[in-house]
Write a protein that holds these residues in place. Sequence first.
Motif, PDB file in Angstrom:
ATOM      1  N   LEU A  11       0.824  -1.209   0.000  1.00  0.00           N
ATOM      2  CA  LEU A  11       0.000   0.000   0.000  1.00  0.00           C
ATOM      3  C   LEU A  11       0.860   1.261   0.000  1.00  0.00           C
ATOM      4  O   LEU A  11       0.635   2.180  -0.804  1.00  0.00           O
ATOM      5  N   VAL A  12       1.863   1.310   0.868  1.00  0.00           N
ATOM      6  CA  VAL A  12       2.728   2.486   0.946  1.00  0.00           C
ATOM      7  C   VAL A  12       3.484   2.685  -0.368  1.00  0.00           C
ATOM      8  O   VAL A  12       3.586   3.804  -0.880  1.00  0.00           O
ATOM      9  N   ALA A  13       4.002   1.589  -0.945  1.00  0.00           N
ATOM     10  CA  ALA A  13       4.716   1.687  -2.226  1.00  0.00           C
ATOM     11  C   ALA A  13       3.788   2.195  -3.326  1.00  0.00           C
ATOM     12  O   ALA A  13       4.184   3.024  -4.149  1.00  0.00           O
ATOM     13  N   CYS A  14       2.547   1.700  -3.325  1.00  0.00           N
ATOM     14  CA  CYS A  14       1.568   2.151  -4.319  1.00  0.00           C
ATOM     15  C   CYS A  14       1.306   3.647  -4.170  1.00  0.00           C
ATOM     16  O   CYS A  14       1.279   4.382  -5.163  1.00  0.00           O
ATOM     17  N   LEU A  15       1.149   4.103  -2.940  1.00  0.00           N
ATOM     18  CA  LEU A  15       0.889   5.526  -2.706  1.00  0.00           C
ATOM     19  C   LEU A  15       2.089   6.387  -3.106  1.00  0.00           C
ATOM     20  O   LEU A  15       1.924   7.428  -3.746  1.00  0.00           O
ATOM     21  N   ILE A  16       3.291   5.940  -2.749  1.00  0.00           N
ATOM     22  CA  ILE A  16       4.489   6.731  -3.068  1.00  0.00           C
ATOM     23  C   ILE A  16       4.745   6.763  -4.572  1.00  0.00           C
ATOM     24  O   ILE A  16       4.834   7.826  -5.184  1.00  0.00           O
ATOM     25  N   PHE A  17       4.879   5.569  -5.178  1.00  0.00           N
ATOM     26  CA  PHE A  17       5.225   5.521  -6.602  1.00  0.00           C
ATOM     27  C   PHE A  17       4.080   6.016  -7.483  1.00  0.00           C
ATOM     28  O   PHE A  17       4.318   6.654  -8.512  1.00  0.00           O
ATOM     29  N   GLY A  18       2.847   5.725  -7.074  1.00  0.00           N
ATOM     30  CA  GLY A  18       1.700   6.221  -7.828  1.00  0.00           C
ATOM     31  C   GLY A  18       1.594   7.738  -7.772  1.00  0.00           C
ATOM     32  O   GLY A  18       1.347   8.397  -8.783  1.00  0.00           O
ATOM     33  N   SER A  19       1.795   8.317  -6.592  1.00  0.00           N
ATOM     34  CA  SER A  19       1.734   9.769  -6.438  1.00  0.00           C
ATOM     35  C   SER A  19       2.840  10.454  -7.234  1.00  0.00           C
ATOM     36  O   SER A  19       2.609  11.488  -7.871  1.00  0.00           O
ATOM     37  N   LEU A  20       4.042   9.882  -7.206  1.00  0.00           N
ATOM     38  CA  LEU A  20       5.147  10.450  -7.990  1.00  0.00           C
ATOM     39  C   LEU A  20       4.849  10.377  -9.489  1.00  0.00           C
ATOM     40  O   LEU A  20       5.158  11.310 -10.238  1.00  0.00           O
ATOM     41  N   THR A  21       4.233   9.273  -9.912  1.00  0.00           N
ATOM     42  CA  THR A  21       3.863   9.120 -11.319  1.00  0.00           C
ATOM     43  C   THR A  21       2.891  10.214 -11.743  1.00  0.00           C
ATOM     44  O   THR A  21       3.052  10.827 -12.800  1.00  0.00           O
ATOM     45  N   LEU A  22       1.896  10.460 -10.906  1.00  0.00           N
ATOM     46  CA  LEU A  22       0.901  11.487 -11.236  1.00  0.00           C
ATOM     47  C   LEU A  22       1.483  12.896 -11.109  1.00  0.00           C
ATOM     48  O   LEU A  22       1.216  13.759 -11.947  1.00  0.00           O
ATOM     49  N   ALA A  23       2.285  13.122 -10.078  1.00  0.00           N
ATOM     50  CA  ALA A  23       2.845  14.461  -9.850  1.00  0.00           C
ATOM     51  C   ALA A  23       3.798  14.887 -10.967  1.00  0.00           C
ATOM     52  O   ALA A  23       3.764  16.024 -11.415  1.00  0.00           O
ATOM     53  N   PHE A  24       4.627  13.949 -11.425  1.00  0.00           N
ATOM     54  CA  PHE A  24       5.616  14.274 -12.459  1.00  0.00           C
ATOM     55  C   PHE A  24       5.172  13.846 -13.857  1.00  0.00           C
ATOM     56  O   PHE A  24       5.901  14.013 -14.815  1.00  0.00           O
ATOM     57  N   HIS A  25       3.976  13.263 -13.927  1.00  0.00           N
ATOM     58  CA  HIS A  25       3.408  12.824 -15.196  1.00  0.00           C
ATOM     59  C   HIS A  25       4.409  11.951 -15.973  1.00  0.00           C
ATOM     60  O   HIS A  25       4.675  12.164 -17.157  1.00  0.00           O
ATOM     61  N   SER A  26       4.968  10.971 -15.250  1.00  0.00           N
ATOM     62  CA  SER A  26       5.975  10.074 -15.819  1.00  0.00           C
ATOM     63  C   SER A  26       5.744   8.647 -15.329  1.00  0.00           C
ATOM     64  O   SER A  26       5.676   8.400 -14.119  1.00  0.00           O
ATOM     65  N   GLU A  27       5.633   7.719 -16.284  1.00  0.00           N
ATOM     66  CA  GLU A  27       5.441   6.300 -15.939  1.00  0.00           C
ATOM     67  C   GLU A  27       6.676   5.690 -15.288  1.00  0.00           C
ATOM     68  O   GLU A  27       6.587   4.617 -14.694  1.00  0.00           O
ATOM     69  N   THR A  28       7.814   6.334 -15.392  1.00  0.00           N
ATOM     70  CA  THR A  28       9.059   5.777 -14.879  1.00  0.00           C
ATOM     71  C   THR A  28       8.943   5.411 -13.405  1.00  0.00           C
ATOM     72  O   THR A  28       9.402   4.351 -12.981  1.00  0.00           O
ATOM     73  N   PHE A  29       8.300   6.271 -12.613  1.00  0.00           N
ATOM     74  CA  PHE A  29       8.170   5.997 -11.182  1.00  0.00           C
ATOM     75  C   PHE A  29       7.363   4.733 -10.938  1.00  0.00           C
ATOM     76  O   PHE A  29       7.723   3.906 -10.106  1.00  0.00           O
ATOM     77  N   LEU A  30       6.270   4.571 -11.691  1.00  0.00           N
ATOM     78  CA  LEU A  30       5.423   3.393 -11.521  1.00  0.00           C
ATOM     79  C   LEU A  30       6.147   2.123 -11.959  1.00  0.00           C
ATOM     80  O   LEU A  30       5.948   1.057 -11.384  1.00  0.00           O
ATOM     81  N   LYS A  31       7.007   2.232 -12.952  1.00  0.00           N
ATOM     82  CA  LYS A  31       7.767   1.074 -13.422  1.00  0.00           C
ATOM     83  C   LYS A  31       8.735   0.568 -12.358  1.00  0.00           C
ATOM     84  O   LYS A  31       9.089  -0.611 -12.346  1.00  0.00           O
TER      85      LYS A  31
END
Length: 196
Positions: A69-89
């Motif tokens: 859950l924490v990883a999803c929130l961190i990496f997902g939020s970074l993906t949305l904030a920076f508009h980059s799939e790299t964080f989610l990958k």
Amino acid sequence: MKQFIDFIPLILFFIVYKLDPRTVELAGHSVELGGPFSATAVLIVSSILVYGVLFVWQRKLEKSQWLTLVACLIFGSLTLAFHSETFLKWKAPVVNWLFAAGFLGSHFIGDKVLIQRVMGHAVQLPQQIWTRLNLAWVVFFIFSGCANLFVAFTFHDIWVDFKVFGSLGMTVLFLVAQGVYLARHIHDETPQQSKD
């Protein structure tokens, strides 16, 4: 069963990711649906809902569920904030490697390896079998993290398919192999216990 509950947000992510981008009306608001960023938002919301319901129902979450859950929130939020799939990958590899570190660390911290703590209430095995099984989980999580990383940054067109079906397939195959391995040793242990 618990392992498959963790895949619900991932499956929803996959469905939304594969949709052709479109605008839909939701509660009087226009929402973009389809593609990586709306799928990431769905992943975050569905993770909060799934783990929230589990928390209310069980009055707790397992450490692995908190980590996910924490990883999803961190990496997902970074993906949305920076508009980059790299964080989610990077989410799946990092989570897998953290699990590997946890399993490996349990060889040096505490009196039982992690897999024995998880399954010891249901299965009695010699310590060397627990150690081998725990090391197998370490190898599995390292391999799974590397496979996810390789596919995500090498095969952009199929990384989401691999993230859902490849990860699920690897997990199922590993659990089947673990079951076969355990069955062999449980069978070997039964006659010894009956002699005692």
